[in-house]
Design an enzyme around this catalytic site. Structure first.
Site, PDB file in Angstrom:
ATOM      1  CE  LYS A  22      -1.543   1.476   4.164  1.00 43.67           C
ATOM      2  NZ  LYS A  22      -1.252   2.877   4.537  1.00 43.67           N
ATOM      3  CG  ASN A  23       2.333   2.728   3.522  1.00 43.32           C
ATOM      4  OD1 ASN A  23       1.169   3.068   3.266  1.00 43.32           O
ATOM      5  ND2 ASN A  23       2.768   2.520   4.757  1.00 43.32           N
ATOM      6  CB  CYS A 120      -3.710  11.085  13.060  1.00 42.58           C
ATOM      7  SG  CYS A 120      -3.264   9.415  12.674  1.00 42.58           S
ATOM      8  NE  ARG A 125       0.846  10.236  10.282  1.00 43.12           N
ATOM      9  CZ  ARG A 125       0.230   9.248   9.635  1.00 43.12           C
ATOM     10  NH1 ARG A 125      -0.799   8.658  10.173  1.00 43.12           N
ATOM     11  NH2 ARG A 125       0.642   8.866   8.450  1.00 43.12           N
ATOM     12  N   PRO A 126       2.188  16.193  11.514  1.00 43.48           N
ATOM     13  CG  PRO A 126       4.103  17.177  12.447  1.00 43.48           C
ATOM     14  CD  PRO A 126       3.192  15.996  12.573  1.00 43.48           C
ATOM     15  CG  ASP A 309       3.544   1.320   9.436  1.00 43.22           C
ATOM     16  OD1 ASP A 309       3.115   2.132  10.274  1.00 43.22           O
ATOM     17  OD2 ASP A 309       3.737   1.616   8.242  1.00 43.22           O
ATOM     18  NE  ARG A 401      -6.833   4.258   6.295  1.00 46.99           N
ATOM     19  CZ  ARG A 401      -6.095   5.193   6.853  1.00 46.99           C
ATOM     20  NH1 ARG A 401      -6.321   5.541   8.096  1.00 46.99           N
ATOM     21  NH2 ARG A 401      -5.147   5.795   6.187  1.00 46.99           N
TER      22      ARG A 401
HETATM   23  N1  EPU Z   1       6.947  14.504  10.831  1.00 46.88           N
HETATM   24  C1  EPU Z   1       7.089  15.839  11.118  1.00 46.88           C
HETATM   25  N2  EPU Z   1       6.885  16.748  10.105  1.00 46.88           N
HETATM   26  C2  EPU Z   1       6.570  16.369   8.845  1.00 46.88           C
HETATM   27  C3  EPU Z   1       6.426  14.999   8.561  1.00 46.88           C
HETATM   28  C4  EPU Z   1       6.631  14.087   9.573  1.00 46.88           C
HETATM   29  O1  EPU Z   1       7.375  16.211  12.258  1.00 46.88           O
HETATM   30  O2  EPU Z   1       6.410  17.245   7.994  1.00 46.88           O
HETATM   31  C5  EPU Z   1       7.148  13.510  11.901  1.00 46.88           C
HETATM   32  C6  EPU Z   1       5.879  12.701  12.188  1.00 46.88           C
HETATM   33  O3  EPU Z   1       5.032  13.352  13.100  1.00 46.88           O
HETATM   34  C7  EPU Z   1       6.446  11.409  12.737  1.00 46.88           C
HETATM   35  C8  EPU Z   1       7.763  11.259  11.960  1.00 46.88           C
HETATM   36  O4  EPU Z   1       8.077  12.550  11.445  1.00 46.88           O
HETATM   37  O5  EPU Z   1       6.711  11.555  14.097  1.00 46.88           O
HETATM   38  C9  EPU Z   1       7.715  10.267  10.820  1.00 46.88           C
HETATM   39  O6  EPU Z   1       6.588  10.517  10.016  1.00 46.88           O
HETATM   40  P1  EPU Z   1       6.557  10.228   8.454  1.00 46.88           P
HETATM   41  O7  EPU Z   1       6.372  11.505   7.739  1.00 46.88           O
HETATM   42  O8  EPU Z   1       7.718   9.368   8.077  1.00 46.88           O
HETATM   43  O9  EPU Z   1       5.223   9.384   8.336  1.00 46.88           O
HETATM   44  P2  EPU Z   1       4.266   9.393   7.081  1.00 46.88           P
HETATM   45  O10 EPU Z   1       5.080   9.599   5.877  1.00 46.88           O
HETATM   46  O11 EPU Z   1       3.121  10.284   7.349  1.00 46.88           O
HETATM   47  C10 EPU Z   1       4.480   6.870   6.471  1.00 46.88           C
HETATM   48  C11 EPU Z   1       3.539   5.721   6.327  1.00 46.88           C
HETATM   49  C12 EPU Z   1       3.023   5.308   7.695  1.00 46.88           C
HETATM   50  C13 EPU Z   1       4.216   4.930   8.558  1.00 46.88           C
HETATM   51  C14 EPU Z   1       5.207   6.098   8.617  1.00 46.88           C
HETATM   52  C15 EPU Z   1       6.484   5.759   9.355  1.00 46.88           C
HETATM   53  C16 EPU Z   1       2.615   6.035   4.134  1.00 46.88           C
HETATM   54  C17 EPU Z   1       1.449   6.380   3.300  1.00 46.88           C
HETATM   55  N3  EPU Z   1       2.454   6.107   5.449  1.00 46.88           N
HETATM   56  O12 EPU Z   1       3.716   7.921   7.081  1.00 46.88           O
HETATM   57  O13 EPU Z   1       2.195   4.170   7.498  1.00 46.88           O
HETATM   58  O14 EPU Z   1       3.806   4.611   9.857  1.00 46.88           O
HETATM   59  O15 EPU Z   1       5.571   6.494   7.286  1.00 46.88           O
HETATM   60  O16 EPU Z   1       7.128   4.695   8.764  1.00 46.88           O
HETATM   61  O17 EPU Z   1       3.657   5.677   3.617  1.00 46.88           O
HETATM   62  C18 EPU Z   1       0.437   2.683   7.971  1.00 46.88           C
HETATM   63  O18 EPU Z   1       0.633   2.153   6.861  1.00 46.88           O
HETATM   64  O19 EPU Z   1      -0.302   2.176   8.855  1.00 46.88           O
HETATM   65  C19 EPU Z   1       1.093   3.954   8.282  1.00 46.88           C
HETATM   66  C20 EPU Z   1       0.666   4.752   9.253  1.00 46.88           C
END
Ligand code: EPU
Length: 425
Positions: A22-23, A120, A125-126, A309, A401
């Protein structure tokens, strides 16, 4: 309202075919916005997040079609032109990954309006880093009525260092930089296999990227990208969840069409707990659950570390292991809602800040439980498989999902699990 009814106590035995990630599929779909030619994606999982992103692409005016056959699922996306550049709140609030359209929209169409995702169940999730990076590439951003509005002339290559590693942040900037003028250097970038897969797709589309899979990505922007055909990598989290299912039921499973090389941290950790795992070639794993599981501490990390995850599923196993396991969550520090549901099933878990202390083994007994997010619901299915009696998991839409027909795949290997419809309470 649909729920999952699990009757525990049966060892799982047989083969499970793992679906596409998915990701990896989500950013690949967003990447199709970067060209007016068709992008053909194979091995796309049939899960709700994919349908949600298709709906969003449709809103934007993009054509897509989905075909399902014996060889798998194929999604064709063609973004000839744009009707409007807006990702509405109603879709973004159901799936944060909608933010993946931001980079491609600004890069190709010079404009994007994407609803801010808001809170969330797994914590904050900023998207501040996505925005900071886009500004570095020359976009202007402002927040209006809950939406991020980003505008740019042609983006310009730049050097950008992520303050902390972000998976979708890296994906967004990688896609944006592919069409920028000049060279972009992304430092402290995510190394997840899903990012490498995206870089591979973009390269097929004509992008010039080096360093995928490392923390520094170098992108030489091009003025135009073309269509491509790409097979999405297998879902390492789905595969890891089924490894855990074999472990917790003392079962014996063969997982097919997976990528053991993407699962090293999980394999190593599960072996420490006593699971017997054999890597059978490049795409298959054999796993046997031990008579007794051993407790082991765990800290979640970015790839190649142990994925957040898989943390909830790990906790389910830890409740059945001999001894105390300290689970520390460093990616989403409040991602422990599943612990509270497991307590209701008889687990011994104490939460202390970003750690959960799990003392095992405690017999679990079936109960009515509530799924709070995708991976939490998977962990409750696992707990249900190990519990005595019936577990009824509410809010099963969370599991849909990201897991393709989980009850069907588990039933085929001997689990007693079915979907039930109940009238709303
Ligand atoms: N973060 C910030 N600022 C940002 C972006 C992220 O502070 O602009 C912080 C987040 O709050 C978090 C950390 O950085 O503490 C990591 O977040 P990341 O951005 O890596 O997460 P994401 O990209 O929103 C993806 C996956 C998630 C998975 C995370 C971590 C997708 C679509 N989603 O989320 O998958 O948990 O990476 O590996 O790829 C799931 O599939 O159940 C899922 C939640």
């Amino acid at each position: 309202m649909e729920k999952l009814l699990v009757v525990g106590g049966r060892p799982l035995e047989g083969k499970i075919v793992i679906g596409g990630a998915k990701n990896a599929a989500l950013p690949a779909m967003a990447a199709a916005l970067l060209t007016d030619e068709p992008v053909i994606l194979e091995n796309v999982p049939r899960v709700r997040d994919i349908s949600t992103l298709r709906l969003l692409l449709e809103e934007l005016g993009v054509d897509s079609s989905f075909q399902h056959n014996a060889k798998g699922n194929r999604l064709t996306i063609q973004a000839r032109k744009l009707r409007q550049p807006r990702a509405p709140y109603e879709l973004v609030k159901t799936m944060r990954a909608s933010v993946l359209v931001l980079g491609p929209l600004v890069a190709r169409f010079r404009r994007a309006e994407v609803s801010l995702p808001g809170g969330c169940a797994i914590g904050e999730r900023p998207i501040n880093l996505h925005l900071k990076g886009l500004r570095k590439l020359g976009a202007t951003t402002r927040i209006v009525h809950g939406y991020v509005e980003a505008r740019a002339k042609r983006l310009k290559g730049a050097r950008f260092r992520f303050d902390r590693i972000s998976v979708t942040g890296t994906a967004n900037l990688l896609m944006a930089a592919a069409l920028a003028d000049g060279e972009t250097l992304l430092e402290n970038a995510a190394c997840e296999p899903e990012i490498t897969d995206l870089a591979e797709l973009l390269t097929k589309m004509g992008a010039r990227i080096s360093g995928a899979g490392t923390e520094t990505l170098r992108i030489k922007g091009v003025s135009r990208l073309r269509g491509a055909r790409h097979r999405i990598i297998p879902d390492r989290i789905e595969a890891g969840t089924y490894l855990a299912a074999a472990g917790i039921t003392r079962g014996h499973l063969i997982l097919q069409r997976c990528r053991p090389d993407h699962m090293r941290a999980v394999i190593e950790k599960f072996r420490e707990m006593g699971l017997e795992i054999k890597i059978r070639g490049r795409t298959s794993l054999e796993v046997k659950g031990p008579r007794r599981l051993q407790a082991s501490d765990l800290t979640t990390r970015e790839y190649p570390g142990f994925a957040t995850d898989m943390q909830a599923q790990y906790m389910a196993l830890a409740t059945q292991a001999d001894g105390t396991s300290v689970i520390t969550e460093t990616i989403f520090e409040k991602r422990f809602m599943h612990a509270l549901e497991m307590l209701r099933m008889g687990a011994d878990v104490t939460l202390e800040g970003r750690s959960a202390i799990v003392r095992g083994p405690t017999p679990l007994s079936g109960a009515k439980v509530l799924a709070s997010d995708l991976r939490a619901s998977a962990s409750l299915v696992l707990a249900g498989l190990a519990a005595q009696g019936e577990t009824l998991i509410d809010r099963v839409y969370h599991i849909d999902r990201g897991y393709d027909r989980i009850e069907e795949k588990l039933s085929q290997v001997g689990a007693k699990i079915r979907r039930v419809s109940t009238s709303p309470a």
